[in-house]
Design an enzyme around this catalytic site. Structure first.
Site, PDB file in Angstrom:
ATOM      1  N   TYR A 141       0.820  -1.213   0.000  1.00  0.00           N
ATOM      2  CA  TYR A 141       0.000   0.000   0.000  1.00  0.00           C
ATOM      3  C   TYR A 141       0.857   1.268   0.000  1.00  0.00           C
ATOM      4  CZ  TYR A 141      -4.106  -2.909   1.040  1.00  0.00           C
ATOM      5  OH  TYR A 141      -5.120  -3.839   0.989  1.00  0.00           O
ATOM      6  N   LYS A 192       3.077 -15.396   1.836  1.00  0.00           N
ATOM      7  CA  LYS A 192       2.963 -16.098   0.552  1.00  0.00           C
ATOM      8  C   LYS A 192       4.401 -16.405   0.135  1.00  0.00           C
ATOM      9  CE  LYS A 192       0.429 -17.565  -2.931  1.00  0.00           C
ATOM     10  NZ  LYS A 192      -0.477 -18.717  -2.818  1.00  0.00           N
ATOM     11  N   ASP A 224      -3.497 -18.007   1.177  1.00  0.00           N
ATOM     12  CA  ASP A 224      -4.676 -18.649   0.571  1.00  0.00           C
ATOM     13  C   ASP A 224      -5.248 -19.713   1.500  1.00  0.00           C
ATOM     14  OD1 ASP A 224      -2.206 -19.786   0.061  1.00  0.00           O
ATOM     15  OD2 ASP A 224      -2.749 -20.631  -1.869  1.00  0.00           O
ATOM     16  N   ASP A 248      -5.503  -6.675   5.757  1.00  0.00           N
ATOM     17  CA  ASP A 248      -6.696  -5.915   5.373  1.00  0.00           C
ATOM     18  C   ASP A 248      -7.820  -6.887   5.008  1.00  0.00           C
ATOM     19  OD1 ASP A 248      -8.366  -3.914   4.561  1.00  0.00           O
ATOM     20  OD2 ASP A 248      -7.230  -3.326   2.790  1.00  0.00           O
ATOM     21  N   ASP A 252     -11.101  -8.405   7.663  1.00  0.00           N
ATOM     22  CA  ASP A 252     -12.507  -8.196   7.309  1.00  0.00           C
ATOM     23  C   ASP A 252     -13.251  -9.530   7.238  1.00  0.00           C
ATOM     24  OD1 ASP A 252     -12.396  -5.484   7.241  1.00  0.00           O
ATOM     25  OD2 ASP A 252     -13.190  -5.282   5.213  1.00  0.00           O
TER      26      ASP A 252
END
Ligand code: NAD
Length: 359
Positions: A141, A192, A224, A248, A252
């Site tokens: 980000y 990852k 994943d 992020d 959620d």
């Protein structure tokens, strides 16, 4: 010396829910010997309307001086036409970056009393209690270079950069380890590493840092698989730590396991434990001004503030117990109402928590 709490009600339902959280803090101050002073300032759309900027200098100064900040929520349709540089959300992002809040703590707790609110089967989620620690000021980000360029062919190409320094990984893993020490002593680092070199390094640093916490059991999981496990068997997790973008998304997802957005608090911490505390939900313009918003996420944010910035673990637990006691009595705001329970207003819910604290 008394601690200074800056209260930022913000927009929409912000002022309504923060009023109830302030009642709780005032009760702790007046009846439980909590040595705090509270200041209030404007942020978001309310600050734009009054001072022409979503994060006025006066608010930023108070935030820098405070020991902790309690925020309601910002934003709403009224300010959507504004230039992006002065939209309410800029006030929030400005506070995060100006205060160096690099560690975002997002608990996902499902109170047994609300197990029916989840879209998952009650036995999968009842009693769920996970803490997701998300790196908040680095990663893709913020990484440079970034942008959209036009190739020779005339086609556009968008690009962003995932970048972490070892020190950034080390400090977020330490925050997560410290939290794991106060909880179930299990930490799952999510990456990852099979595809992204940056997160392969993340995994190595996490393993190295973990050596300083021999009591905590560290595991690693690809993102994943973590997403899959969160909806398959979420109770296997205690604390999770991960990058800005993975956090992020996963936080959620974890929040939605509980099905009650009005119940979930969050904290964003700096290097010294100073923090900003806020419910995870937004300003809910659709119900603002009606006195029906659920104040419990904000009240539970006060509990996090007590635990992480004021080191008042016993009072934090007391607030959390008061919330549970209130749920046991069967009163509910509209968002968590189900047949057989009693629907109450924001104010009645706040008062009930204060009364439970006293009992
Ligand atoms: P939202 O979280 O405000 O609302 C989503 C839904 O949940 C709405 O139906 C709302 O009524 C309900 N809801 C949220 N909080 C509730 C509560 N405490 N009690 C009962 N019901 C509640 O998300 P949105 O509608 O996407 O965004 C509204 C505004 O909030 C936008 O301007 C957005 O930018 C802003 N926002 C701010 C923050 C923040 O301040 N941290 C976070 C997210 C969104």
């Amino acid at each position: 010396m008394s601690k200074n709490i800056l209260v930022l009600p913000g927009d929409g339902i912000g002022p309504e829910i923060v009023t109830e959280a302030v009642k709780v803090m005032a009760c702790l101050r007046d009846e439980f010997g909590l040595d705090i002073e509270m200041d209030e300032a404007l942020v978001g759309g309310a600050a734009y309307d009054a001072a022409g900027h979503p994060l006025p200098e006066a608010t930023l100064t108070l935030a820098r001086e405070a020991d902790a900040v309690l925020l309601g929520a910002v934003g709403g349709p009224k300010w959507e036409p504004l230039d992006i540089s002065v939209r309410p959300e800029k006030g929030l992002l400005g506070l995060r970056s100006e205060l160096g809040l690099f560690a975002n703590l997002r608990p996902a707790i499902l109170y047994p009393q609300l197990a029916d609110a989840s879209t998952l089967r009650a036995e999968v989620v009842s009693g769920l209690d996970i803490m997701i620690v998300r790196e908040l000021t680095g990663g893709i980000y913020f990484g440079q270079p970034r942008g959209v360029r036009v190739l020779e062919s005339g086609e556009k190409e968008g690009f962003n950069t995932l970048v972490y320094r070892e020190s950034e990984v080390d400090r977020i893993v330490r925050v997560a380890m410290d939290i794991a020490m106060k909880r179930g002593k299990r930490l799952c680092s999510v990456d990852k590493a099979n595809v992204l070199e940056c997160t392969e390094m993340w995994r190595q640093v996490a393993t190295r840092t973990a050596a300083d916490y021999p009591e905590v059991e560290l595991s690693h999981m690809y993102v994943d698989n973590a997403a899959m496990q969160l909806v398959r068997a979420p109770k296997q997790f205690d604390v999770m730590v991960t990058t800005n973008m993975f956090g992020d998304i996963l936080s959620d997802c974890a929040a939605m396991l509980t099905g009650s957005i009005g119940m979930l608090p969050s904290a964003s911490l700096d290097e010294n434990g100073k923090g900003m505390y806020e419910p995870i939900h937004g300003s809910a313009p659709d119900i603002a001004g009606q006195g029906v918003a659920n104040p419990l996420a904000t009240i539970l944010s006060v509990a996090m503030l007590l635990r992480y910035s004021l080191n008042e673990d016993a009072l934090a637990a007391r607030v959390e117990q008061a919330v549970e006691q209130v749920l046991d009595t069967g009163i509910r705001t509209a968002d968590i109402y189900s047949p057989g329970t009693e629907k109450v207003s924001t104010e009645v819910m706040g008062d009930a928590v204060v009364n439970a604290l006293r009992s």
